[in-house]
Design an enzyme around this catalytic site. Structure first.
Site, PDB file in Angstrom:
ATOM      1  CE1 TYR A  22      -3.736  -2.265   0.352  1.00 58.90           C
ATOM      2  CE2 TYR A  22      -2.575  -3.180   2.036  1.00 58.90           C
ATOM      3  CZ  TYR A  22      -3.697  -3.410   1.382  1.00 58.90           C
ATOM      4  OH  TYR A  22      -4.434  -4.549   1.228  1.00 58.90           O
ATOM      5  CG  HIS A  99      -9.588  -2.533  -4.556  1.00 58.81           C
ATOM      6  ND1 HIS A  99     -10.135  -2.685  -3.315  1.00 58.81           N
ATOM      7  CD2 HIS A  99     -10.576  -2.586  -5.579  1.00 58.81           C
ATOM      8  CE1 HIS A  99     -11.406  -3.294  -3.331  1.00 58.81           C
ATOM      9  NE2 HIS A  99     -11.642  -3.389  -4.539  1.00 58.81           N
TER      10      HIS A  99
END
Length: 140
Positions: A22, A99
């Site tokens: 991430y 996402h």
């Protein structure tokens, strides 16, 4: 034009959680960049995050009253929540599913999203810029 950026569960830990997936930018900094980009494009961007399914559903319902669209990262709820899928289907504004990671390059259970079929589109794998691309998709 007004757009809701809606972050789902565990995204409050962005910047410290699984940084190899991430990245290291925290959620507050991502939100600041999105609001600034919105200002440059002449739109109001409002960012919200919740770890709770019901709060996300409430945010989607409320967005229908004031927003022109939603950029939604449902996180892990993508793969489990029929209730969020139904909430997206129930509102009459476009929703872009985003996402940060490429969910198709990860575990098999992440390849299925209950939410995708009721969204205007889906953007994955561009880190925090997935939100930016979602924002631009709502504008277009």
């Amino acid at each position: 034009m007004k757009v809701l950026i809606l972050h789902g569960p565990n995204l409050n830990l962005t910047g410290t959680r699984e940084t190899e997936i991430y990245g290291t930018m925290n959620l507050e900094d991502i939100n600041i960049r999105l609001v600034e980009q919105g200002q440059e494009l002449g739109i109001k961007v409002i960012c919200q995050q919740s770890n709770h399914e019901g709060a996300l559903i409430d945010a989607l319902h409320e967005a229908q009253k004031w927003a022109d669209g939603v950029v939604f990262n449902p996180g892990g709820y993508s793969h489990t929540s029929v209730a969020l899928r139904d909430a997206v289907a129930a509102i009459d504004i476009p929703v872009i599913e985003v996402h940060m990671s490429n969910i198709y390059a990860r575990e098999g259970f992440r390849h299925q999203s209950f939410i995708s079929s009721v969204c205007k589109g889906k953007i994955v794998g561009f880190g925090w810029k997935s939100y930016l691309l979602g924002l631009k998709a709502i504008i277009d």
